[in-house]
Design a protein around this motif. Structure first.
Motif, PDB file in Angstrom:
ATOM      1  N   HIS A  22      -7.296  -1.257   2.944  1.00 17.30           N
ATOM      2  CA  HIS A  22      -7.513   0.148   2.608  1.00 17.30           C
ATOM      3  C   HIS A  22      -6.559   0.957   3.480  1.00 17.30           C
ATOM      4  O   HIS A  22      -6.499   0.744   4.691  1.00 17.30           O
ATOM      5  CB  HIS A  22      -8.964   0.550   2.877  1.00 17.30           C
ATOM      6  CG  HIS A  22      -9.275   1.937   2.452  1.00 17.30           C
ATOM      7  ND1 HIS A  22      -9.161   3.011   3.287  1.00 17.30           N
ATOM      8  CD2 HIS A  22      -9.676   2.427   1.258  1.00 17.30           C
ATOM      9  CE1 HIS A  22      -9.490   4.113   2.634  1.00 17.30           C
ATOM     10  NE2 HIS A  22      -9.800   3.785   1.400  1.00 17.30           N
ATOM     11  N   LEU A  28      -8.712  -5.855   5.580  1.00 21.13           N
ATOM     12  CA  LEU A  28     -10.091  -6.287   5.375  1.00 21.13           C
ATOM     13  C   LEU A  28     -10.223  -7.784   5.142  1.00 21.13           C
ATOM     14  O   LEU A  28     -11.258  -8.369   5.457  1.00 21.13           O
ATOM     15  CB  LEU A  28     -10.692  -5.525   4.194  1.00 21.13           C
ATOM     16  CG  LEU A  28     -10.586  -3.995   4.292  1.00 21.13           C
ATOM     17  CD1 LEU A  28     -11.088  -3.359   3.015  1.00 21.13           C
ATOM     18  CD2 LEU A  28     -11.338  -3.485   5.502  1.00 21.13           C
ATOM     19  N   THR A  33      -4.499   4.911   4.259  1.00 20.22           N
ATOM     20  CA  THR A  33      -4.369   6.349   4.066  1.00 20.22           C
ATOM     21  C   THR A  33      -2.998   6.757   4.578  1.00 20.22           C
ATOM     22  O   THR A  33      -2.426   6.109   5.460  1.00 20.22           O
ATOM     23  CB  THR A  33      -5.459   7.146   4.801  1.00 20.22           C
ATOM     24  OG1 THR A  33      -5.428   6.814   6.191  1.00 20.22           O
ATOM     25  CG2 THR A  33      -6.834   6.860   4.223  1.00 20.22           C
ATOM     26  N   ALA A  86       0.827  -1.212   0.000  1.00 17.93           N
ATOM     27  CA  ALA A  86       0.000   0.000   0.000  1.00 17.93           C
ATOM     28  C   ALA A  86       0.859   1.258   0.000  1.00 17.93           C
ATOM     29  O   ALA A  86       0.577   2.223  -0.725  1.00 17.93           O
ATOM     30  CB  ALA A  86      -0.945  -0.013   1.203  1.00 17.93           C
ATOM     31  N   VAL A 143      -3.372   1.545   8.026  1.00 14.58           N
ATOM     32  CA  VAL A 143      -3.844   0.465   7.160  1.00 14.58           C
ATOM     33  C   VAL A 143      -4.961  -0.278   7.873  1.00 14.58           C
ATOM     34  O   VAL A 143      -4.829  -0.652   9.042  1.00 14.58           O
ATOM     35  CB  VAL A 143      -2.715  -0.532   6.810  1.00 14.58           C
ATOM     36  CG1 VAL A 143      -3.246  -1.634   5.901  1.00 14.58           C
ATOM     37  CG2 VAL A 143      -1.547   0.176   6.169  1.00 14.58           C
ATOM     38  N   ASN A 144      -6.054  -0.480   7.169  1.00 15.96           N
ATOM     39  CA  ASN A 144      -7.143  -1.326   7.642  1.00 15.96           C
ATOM     40  C   ASN A 144      -7.109  -2.603   6.822  1.00 15.96           C
ATOM     41  O   ASN A 144      -7.253  -2.564   5.603  1.00 15.96           O
ATOM     42  CB  ASN A 144      -8.494  -0.615   7.486  1.00 15.96           C
ATOM     43  CG  ASN A 144      -8.584   0.596   8.381  1.00 15.96           C
ATOM     44  OD1 ASN A 144      -8.597   0.460   9.594  1.00 15.96           O
ATOM     45  ND2 ASN A 144      -8.623   1.775   7.783  1.00 15.96           N
ATOM     46  N   ILE A 190      -5.641   1.318  -2.068  1.00 15.85           N
ATOM     47  CA  ILE A 190      -6.545   0.176  -1.947  1.00 15.85           C
ATOM     48  C   ILE A 190      -5.873  -1.020  -2.602  1.00 15.85           C
ATOM     49  O   ILE A 190      -5.348  -0.919  -3.721  1.00 15.85           O
ATOM     50  CB  ILE A 190      -7.904   0.461  -2.618  1.00 15.85           C
ATOM     51  CG1 ILE A 190      -8.588   1.650  -1.947  1.00 15.85           C
ATOM     52  CG2 ILE A 190      -8.800  -0.774  -2.561  1.00 15.85           C
ATOM     53  CD1 ILE A 190      -9.852   2.120  -2.621  1.00 15.85           C
ATOM     54  N   ARG A 204      -6.474  -4.977  -3.856  1.00 10.81           N
ATOM     55  CA  ARG A 204      -7.560  -5.873  -4.268  1.00 10.81           C
ATOM     56  C   ARG A 204      -6.988  -7.112  -4.943  1.00 10.81           C
ATOM     57  O   ARG A 204      -5.847  -7.116  -5.383  1.00 10.81           O
ATOM     58  CB  ARG A 204      -8.476  -5.191  -5.281  1.00 10.81           C
ATOM     59  CG  ARG A 204      -9.162  -3.942  -4.817  1.00 10.81           C
ATOM     60  CD  ARG A 204     -10.010  -3.352  -5.957  1.00 10.81           C
ATOM     61  NE  ARG A 204     -10.809  -2.239  -5.524  1.00 10.81           N
ATOM     62  CZ  ARG A 204     -10.488  -0.960  -5.671  1.00 10.81           C
ATOM     63  NH1 ARG A 204      -9.360  -0.639  -6.271  1.00 10.81           N
ATOM     64  NH2 ARG A 204     -11.295  -0.017  -5.245  1.00 10.81           N
ATOM     65  N   GLU A 237      -4.279   7.881  -0.602  1.00  8.58           N
ATOM     66  CA  GLU A 237      -5.127   6.743  -0.292  1.00  8.58           C
ATOM     67  C   GLU A 237      -4.639   5.557  -1.126  1.00  8.58           C
ATOM     68  O   GLU A 237      -4.218   5.736  -2.266  1.00  8.58           O
ATOM     69  CB  GLU A 237      -6.567   7.089  -0.656  1.00  8.58           C
ATOM     70  CG  GLU A 237      -7.568   5.986  -0.433  1.00  8.58           C
ATOM     71  CD  GLU A 237      -8.971   6.446  -0.784  1.00  8.58           C
ATOM     72  OE1 GLU A 237      -9.801   6.517   0.128  1.00  8.58           O
ATOM     73  OE2 GLU A 237      -9.208   6.733  -1.979  1.00  8.58           O
ATOM     74  N   GLU A 281     -11.581  -6.468  -1.940  1.00 10.36           N
ATOM     75  CA  GLU A 281     -10.578  -5.672  -1.231  1.00 10.36           C
ATOM     76  C   GLU A 281      -9.883  -6.458  -0.127  1.00 10.36           C
ATOM     77  O   GLU A 281     -10.519  -7.165   0.645  1.00 10.36           O
ATOM     78  CB  GLU A 281     -11.217  -4.416  -0.646  1.00 10.36           C
ATOM     79  CG  GLU A 281     -11.624  -3.425  -1.709  1.00 10.36           C
ATOM     80  CD  GLU A 281     -12.079  -2.085  -1.148  1.00 10.36           C
ATOM     81  OE1 GLU A 281     -11.901  -1.829   0.056  1.00 10.36           O
ATOM     82  OE2 GLU A 281     -12.611  -1.296  -1.941  1.00 10.36           O
TER      83      GLU A 281
END
Length: 146
Positions: A131, A93, A133, A65, A90-91, A120, A122, A118, A128
């Motif tokens: 995610h 998922l 930022t 990311a 970082v999240n 993402i 995938r 940002e 995903e």
């Protein structure tokens, strides 16, 4: 208005793995698309990146990311500018267990000394994995003195 100098420089990386920075090569990155404020990168998922549970370790996912966001920011930079990441969130998922991973980095806003980004991650089907930022400090390259 023509294309930004940073975008023009980064376009030379599309399909040219040898020109990538060593960390990008280590991550198995291939730059697929470059436009002002946006990049798309494909990453290999290597077995040595996985923890014993079979998923890619979170630090590697974070590096995917971070690279996407940093390259997106660089499309906005003039010659002699670079960026230092100030903040990165970082999240996660879903676990990354197979590749490739498709990363998209975008610039949300850029000022004179700060850039907001940002990212993402995938799979090829659009599901995903993460995610992210980030906030970066824009700096001028300082010439080394002897």
């Amino acid at each position: 208005m023509g294309e930004r100098p940073g975008t023009t420089r980064l376009r030379t990386l599309v399909g040219n793995h040898a020109r990538l920075a060593p960390i990008a090569r280590l991550l198995g990155a291939s730059v697929l698309e470059v436009e002002d404020g946006r990049v798309v990168i494909e990453f290999e998922v290597r077995e040595e990146f996985k923890h014993p549970g079979g998923a890619v370790q979170g630090g590697i996912v974070t590096a995917y990311a971070d690279l996407c966001m940093a390259l997106a920011a660089h499309t906005h930079f003039e010659h002699g500018q670079h960026m230092s990441t100030s903040s990165l969130t970082v999240n996660f998922l879903a676990p990354v267990t197979a590749g490739p991973v498709i990363g998209e980095g975008t610039v949300v806003k850029k000022g004179r000394s700060v850039v907001f980004m940002e990212g993402i991650l995938r799979d090829r089907g659009g599901n995903e994995y993460a995610h992210a930022t980030s906030v970066g400090s824009v700096r001028a390259v300082v010439a080394k003195t002897a």
